[in-house]
Design a protein around this motif. Sequence first.
Motif, PDB file in Angstrom:
ATOM      1  N   GLY A 289      -2.387  -5.345  -7.150  1.00  0.00           N
ATOM      2  CA  GLY A 289      -0.958  -5.214  -7.467  1.00  0.00           C
ATOM      3  C   GLY A 289      -0.214  -4.471  -6.370  1.00  0.00           C
ATOM      4  N   SER A 290      -0.810  -3.351  -5.915  1.00  0.00           N
ATOM      5  CA  SER A 290      -0.187  -2.554  -4.844  1.00  0.00           C
ATOM      6  C   SER A 290      -0.074  -3.373  -3.566  1.00  0.00           C
ATOM      7  CB  SER A 290      -1.024  -1.312  -4.551  1.00  0.00           C
ATOM      8  OG  SER A 290      -1.286  -0.607  -5.726  1.00  0.00           O
ATOM      9  N   LYS A 293       2.927  -5.823  -3.872  1.00  0.00           N
ATOM     10  CA  LYS A 293       4.202  -5.088  -3.771  1.00  0.00           C
ATOM     11  C   LYS A 293       4.471  -4.684  -2.325  1.00  0.00           C
ATOM     12  CE  LYS A 293       3.990  -2.178  -7.473  1.00  0.00           C
ATOM     13  NZ  LYS A 293       4.017  -1.183  -8.434  1.00  0.00           N
ATOM     14  N   PHE A 296       5.545  -7.579   0.016  1.00  0.00           N
ATOM     15  CA  PHE A 296       6.958  -7.947  -0.111  1.00  0.00           C
ATOM     16  C   PHE A 296       7.860  -6.922   0.573  1.00  0.00           C
ATOM     17  CE2 PHE A 296       5.645 -10.848  -3.585  1.00  0.00           C
ATOM     18  CZ  PHE A 296       6.293 -11.989  -3.106  1.00  0.00           C
ATOM     19  N   ALA A 297       7.591  -5.641   0.301  1.00  0.00           N
ATOM     20  CA  ALA A 297       8.400  -4.573   0.896  1.00  0.00           C
ATOM     21  C   ALA A 297       8.296  -4.631   2.421  1.00  0.00           C
ATOM     22  CB  ALA A 297       7.942  -3.219   0.372  1.00  0.00           C
ATOM     23  N   ALA A 323      11.164   1.417  -2.450  1.00  0.00           N
ATOM     24  CA  ALA A 323      10.756   1.452  -3.859  1.00  0.00           C
ATOM     25  C   ALA A 323      10.572   2.902  -4.332  1.00  0.00           C
ATOM     26  CB  ALA A 323       9.477   0.644  -4.069  1.00  0.00           C
TER      27      ALA A 323
END
Length: 434
Positions: A289-290, A293, A296-297, A323
């Motif tokens: 998951g990390s 994220k 994308f960032a 974020a």
Amino acid sequence: LAMAAGGKPQRPYELVVFGASGFTGQFVVEEVARAVTGGELRGALRWAVAGRSREKLQAALERAGERLGKAALGAEVGMLLCDVGDTASLAAMARQTRLVLNCVGPYRFFGEPVVEACVANGASCIDISGEPQFLEGMYLKYNEKAAEKGVYIIGSCGFDSIPADMGVLYTRDKLKGTLTAVESFLVVKSGPEGSCIHDGTWKSAVYGLADQDNLKKLRKKIGYAPVPVVGAKLKRRGLVFYNREFKEYSIPFMGSDVSVVKRSQRYLHTELQETPVQYGAYVNIGGLGSVIKLMFAGILFLLLVKFSFGRKLLTKYPEFFSAGRFTKKGPNQKQMEGTSFTMTFFGEGYSEGQDPQNGKPNVKICTEVKGPEPGYVTTPIAMVQAAVSLLEDAACLPKKGGVYSPGAAFSKTKLIDRLKKCGVEFSVISKPEV
């Protein structure tokens, strides 16, 4: 003015904290005050705070006093009014001290005038920059001048990059035999309150990544001698990889650690004929998951950072684009208390009597550097202990002045022992047999 040995007028201060009322500067003030009252120093330390506003400097001293449980750090601390845009004020500051702790960043915009004033006026200077372009640019421009003046300009003395640079040296010193390669993995743990970083660091990252091409040009200009590869060549890892040791995903560490360690290793090899150590730095980011994220960032960041309009957006809204990792306010006390870091070093090399020029590495070692919150607790500790080493272990510094990385400047000093006493721990985790 009292005359020091050799008939030179003595400087009123040994140490000045410049940018003392800034976000990081106020923690550095507190840390200097702690070192002064801690009884580690041989004599009383004469020191001062410097910055633009008397009120703000006063407030920083009051805050530090409160935090240390003293009424105030009154008369014993000097106060100098000084602005990074006013060269005369910087020169006046540098003339009055043996050492400036420069806390005014981003250094690519505000760092050079301070270095210039220090070199011209015979003061040493320490900063906490994690910006390779600034650090190496200062080496190109001021190394020879600093050597002539006998002063030490030592960059990256905060979390970037003392744990990595001294960690590699510690690992080397603990291995029986010859260390030839090390990889480090950083884990930052935060408590229930979470953690964040002040947006000054975010700005440095935005402008640093926008300017990668100029860093390449600068390195060409410096014309570094290549550092020979001794032992098996360290493989570069991918952009994201699964780390079996930690059972989570890792990515290359984006900070200045690799470039700083490389400069130290080059110095130790060329000047002291020590075997250079290859180094790779990574940071653990967690589960899948990390990774998603972060990807994308990261893509968004890299698209925006190339355009001045994008950079404006990034610097205006750090919280949105990171974020919530970077904020204009910086972390609160609770967040800082709940945050800590561990940097684990996996080293390999050759046992005593084995020739590193041939055959495979036959010894391994694992060491660890652990400490409190990196940005505003470990960084001031590292900076102030580097300052203490520079003032107290002067006989163990390189013979001549110059622009140095921490490992080059401090490899023979007691810096690691000093850090240990202040809560930044260095330890050997395992020494597998040959």
